[in-house]
Design an enzyme around this catalytic site. Sequence first.
Site, PDB file in Angstrom:
ATOM      1  N   SER A   1      -3.083   0.026  14.485  1.00 63.33           N
ATOM      2  CA  SER A   1      -3.847   0.567  14.994  1.00 63.33           C
ATOM      3  C   SER A   1      -4.172   0.809  16.400  1.00 63.33           C
ATOM      4  O   SER A   1      -4.611  -0.290  17.079  1.00 63.33           O
ATOM      5  CB  SER A   1      -5.307   1.009  13.918  1.00 63.33           C
ATOM      6  OG  SER A   1      -6.092   1.812  14.502  1.00 63.33           O
TER       7      SER A   1
ATOM      8  N   ILE B   1      -4.878   9.907  11.014  1.00 60.15           N
ATOM      9  CA  ILE B   1      -4.247  10.972  10.504  1.00 60.15           C
ATOM     10  C   ILE B   1      -4.473  11.175   8.902  1.00 60.15           C
ATOM     11  O   ILE B   1      -5.576  10.406   8.439  1.00 60.15           O
ATOM     12  CB  ILE B   1      -2.709   9.609   9.541  1.00 60.15           C
ATOM     13  CG1 ILE B   1      -2.171   8.866  10.877  1.00 60.15           C
ATOM     14  CG2 ILE B   1      -1.917  10.422   8.957  1.00 60.15           C
ATOM     15  CD1 ILE B   1      -1.384   9.696  11.991  1.00 60.15           C
TER      16      ILE B   1
ATOM     17  N   TYR C   1     -12.174  -3.482  12.460  1.00 60.36           N
ATOM     18  CA  TYR C   1     -10.657  -3.703  12.374  1.00 60.36           C
ATOM     19  C   TYR C   1     -10.375  -3.536  13.383  1.00 60.36           C
ATOM     20  O   TYR C   1      -9.128  -4.021  13.297  1.00 60.36           O
ATOM     21  CB  TYR C   1     -11.482  -1.691  11.779  1.00 60.36           C
ATOM     22  CG  TYR C   1      -9.762  -0.741  11.541  1.00 60.36           C
ATOM     23  CD1 TYR C   1      -9.537  -0.254   9.824  1.00 60.36           C
ATOM     24  CD2 TYR C   1      -9.391  -0.019  12.479  1.00 60.36           C
ATOM     25  CE1 TYR C   1      -8.751  -0.227   9.760  1.00 60.36           C
ATOM     26  CE2 TYR C   1      -8.921   0.777  12.104  1.00 60.36           C
ATOM     27  CZ  TYR C   1      -8.080   0.489  10.817  1.00 60.36           C
ATOM     28  OH  TYR C   1      -6.817   1.099  10.092  1.00 60.36           O
TER      29      TYR C   1
ATOM     30  N   GLY D   1       0.817  -1.326  -0.003  1.00 54.76           N
ATOM     31  CA  GLY D   1       0.030   0.333   0.161  1.00 54.76           C
ATOM     32  C   GLY D   1       0.839   1.481   0.271  1.00 54.76           C
ATOM     33  O   GLY D   1       0.501   2.004   0.994  1.00 54.76           O
TER      34      GLY D   1
ATOM     35  N   ALA E   1     -10.877  -5.934  15.010  1.00 60.99           N
ATOM     36  CA  ALA E   1      -9.806  -7.116  15.188  1.00 60.99           C
ATOM     37  C   ALA E   1      -8.846  -7.334  14.254  1.00 60.99           C
ATOM     38  O   ALA E   1      -7.656  -7.838  14.430  1.00 60.99           O
ATOM     39  CB  ALA E   1     -11.210  -8.222  15.376  1.00 60.99           C
TER      40      ALA E   1
HETATM   41  P1  NDP Z   1      -4.889   4.897   2.257  1.00 67.73           P
HETATM   42  O1  NDP Z   1      -6.738   4.678   1.993  1.00 67.73           O
HETATM   43  O2  NDP Z   1      -4.720   6.361   1.438  1.00 67.73           O
HETATM   44  O3  NDP Z   1      -4.378   3.416   1.164  1.00 67.73           O
HETATM   45  C1  NDP Z   1      -4.209   2.502   1.280  1.00 67.73           C
HETATM   46  C2  NDP Z   1      -3.399   1.955   0.429  1.00 67.73           C
HETATM   47  O4  NDP Z   1      -3.869   0.926   0.770  1.00 67.73           O
HETATM   48  C3  NDP Z   1      -3.496   2.128  -1.259  1.00 67.73           C
HETATM   49  O5  NDP Z   1      -2.411   2.066  -1.466  1.00 67.73           O
HETATM   50  C4  NDP Z   1      -4.252   0.888  -1.395  1.00 67.73           C
HETATM   51  O6  NDP Z   1      -4.207   0.906  -2.569  1.00 67.73           O
HETATM   52  C5  NDP Z   1      -3.893  -0.276  -0.735  1.00 67.73           C
HETATM   53  N1  NDP Z   1      -3.762  -1.485  -0.572  1.00 67.73           N
HETATM   54  C6  NDP Z   1      -5.600  -1.963  -0.103  1.00 67.73           C
HETATM   55  N2  NDP Z   1      -6.277  -2.830  -0.267  1.00 67.73           N
HETATM   56  C7  NDP Z   1      -5.047  -3.244  -0.898  1.00 67.73           C
HETATM   57  C8  NDP Z   1      -4.755  -4.762  -0.896  1.00 67.73           C
HETATM   58  N3  NDP Z   1      -6.186  -6.219  -1.351  1.00 67.73           N
HETATM   59  N4  NDP Z   1      -3.789  -5.382  -2.017  1.00 67.73           N
HETATM   60  C9  NDP Z   1      -2.165  -4.335  -2.168  1.00 67.73           C
HETATM   61  N5  NDP Z   1      -3.074  -3.172  -1.375  1.00 67.73           N
HETATM   62  C10 NDP Z   1      -4.372  -2.760  -0.995  1.00 67.73           C
HETATM   63  O7  NDP Z   1      -4.800   3.904   4.124  1.00 67.73           O
HETATM   64  P2  NDP Z   1      -3.955   4.951   5.013  1.00 67.73           P
HETATM   65  O8  NDP Z   1      -2.622   5.218   4.408  1.00 67.73           O
HETATM   66  O9  NDP Z   1      -4.457   6.178   5.591  1.00 67.73           O
HETATM   67  O10 NDP Z   1      -3.492   3.480   5.888  1.00 67.73           O
HETATM   68  C11 NDP Z   1      -2.137   2.941   5.718  1.00 67.73           C
HETATM   69  C12 NDP Z   1      -2.386   1.753   7.503  1.00 67.73           C
HETATM   70  O11 NDP Z   1      -2.250   2.884   8.222  1.00 67.73           O
HETATM   71  C13 NDP Z   1      -3.840   0.927   7.031  1.00 67.73           C
HETATM   72  O12 NDP Z   1      -2.906   0.017   7.065  1.00 67.73           O
HETATM   73  C14 NDP Z   1      -4.906   1.239   7.833  1.00 67.73           C
HETATM   74  O13 NDP Z   1      -5.640   0.692   8.524  1.00 67.73           O
HETATM   75  C15 NDP Z   1      -3.127   2.132   8.755  1.00 67.73           C
HETATM   76  N6  NDP Z   1      -4.057   3.309   9.832  1.00 67.73           N
HETATM   77  C16 NDP Z   1      -4.522   4.276   9.346  1.00 67.73           C
HETATM   78  C17 NDP Z   1      -5.268   6.093   9.932  1.00 67.73           C
HETATM   79  C18 NDP Z   1      -5.463   6.924   9.770  1.00 67.73           C
HETATM   80  O14 NDP Z   1      -6.186   7.432   9.756  1.00 67.73           O
HETATM   81  N7  NDP Z   1      -5.314   7.009   8.209  1.00 67.73           N
HETATM   82  C19 NDP Z   1      -4.913   5.047  11.783  1.00 67.73           C
HETATM   83  C20 NDP Z   1      -4.318   4.538  12.154  1.00 67.73           C
HETATM   84  C21 NDP Z   1      -4.085   2.842  11.191  1.00 67.73           C
HETATM   85  P3  NDP Z   1      -5.047   1.130  -4.474  1.00 67.73           P
HETATM   86  O15 NDP Z   1      -4.225   2.965  -3.805  1.00 67.73           O
HETATM   87  O16 NDP Z   1      -4.326   0.608  -5.290  1.00 67.73           O
HETATM   88  O17 NDP Z   1      -6.327   1.130  -3.682  1.00 67.73           O
END
Ligand code: NDP
Length: 246
Positions: A143, A189, A156, A13, A158
Site C-alpha cells: 500500500s 480501491i 498498517y 485472500g 508499518a
Molecule cells: P478485503 O477486506 O476485501 O479482503 C481481504 C481478504 O483477505 C479476504 O479474502 C479475507 O478472508 C482475507 N484475509 C484476511 N485475514 C486473513 C487471514 N488471517 N488469513 C487468510 N486470509 C485472510 O480486502 P481488499 O481486497 O481491499 O485488500 C486486499 C489487499 O490489498 C490487502 O493486503 C490490503 O491491505 C491491500 N490494499 C487494499 C486497498 C483498498 O483500498 N482496498 C488499498 C491498498 C492496499 P475472509 O473473506 O475469509 O475474511
Amino acid sequence: MSSIQGQAAVITGGTRGIGRALSLAFLEAGASVHSTYQGNEDAAMKTRELAGAHAERLYLSRCDVCDPASVEAFWKGLEERGVNVQILVSNAGIRRDQLLALQKLEDWDAVLDTNLRGSFLMAKHAVPFMLRARYGRIVFVTSPAARHGFAGQASYGASKAGQMGLMRALAREVGRKKITVNCVAPGFIETELIGDLPEELKKEYLAMVPAARFGKPEEVAWAVRMLCDPAASYIHGTTLEVTGGL
Ligand code: NDP
C-alpha cells in the site's frame, strides 16, 4: 501478454475484494487458481459462482496466513497433489486503524501478523517450489500507506513497509533463479476493506487522488497479472503503484 495458461497460482485472500478480482483474472488467463481465505464461506462460494465455466480450475482453501500450522498444511496439500506452483500473490490483509497512542497491542499484532508475518510464511513455503522449477513470480500486495503515512495507520503502514523490505531482500536472494519478486501498491480501491471509512474521510481521500475517483479491484488485478506474465522477466525488486496518481 504471453501466456500463463496451465500455470498454478496461489492467491491469499482470494475470495473477496482485490483477491477475488485476482482469482477471476488468473482463471480467465487459463491458470489453475488456489485461493485461500480466512473464514468467510459465503464470499468463497460467491467467488466460485462468479468463476462460471472456469470453476473447475478454482481450488478454495481455508487457511489462516498468520498461523504457521495452517500455512504448512495448505502447502503440504499442494505438494501431495503434485501441484507445481509458479505464482504466489500474497494479498490477504487487514487494517485496524487507530491513533498510535490509543492503539491496542492486540490490534497492532493482528495487523502485523496478517500482513507481514502472513507474507513471510506464504513466501517461505512458495520459494522451495519455485527454486525446484527454476521459475517463479511472487507479488506482495502492499500500500502507498507505507511511504505516505496516513494518520491512524501506524500498524498498517508499518506492515506494508515491512512487506516492501521483505520483497527487496527476497529479490536479491532468488533473482538468479528466474524468480521475480515485486510489490503492487493499490491506492484507494472500492472493496469492503475501506467500506467502513467515515464519509468525511472518504471525501478527504478522494480529493487527494489526481484521477478523481477510487480504483476498482480489476484495475489492480490487471497490474498483478502483468507482473506474473513470463514476459515480465526483467521487472524485479520493484513496487508498482496502482493509485490513480496518489
Ligand atoms: P478485503 O477486506 O476485501 O479482503 C481481504 C481478504 O483477505 C479476504 O479474502 C479475507 O478472508 C482475507 N484475509 C484476511 N485475514 C486473513 C487471514 N488471517 N488469513 C487468510 N486470509 C485472510 O480486502 P481488499 O481486497 O481491499 O485488500 C486486499 C489487499 O490489498 C490487502 O493486503 C490490503 O491491505 C491491500 N490494499 C487494499 C486497498 C483498498 O483500498 N482496498 C488499498 C491498498 C492496499 P475472509 O473473506 O475469509 O475474511
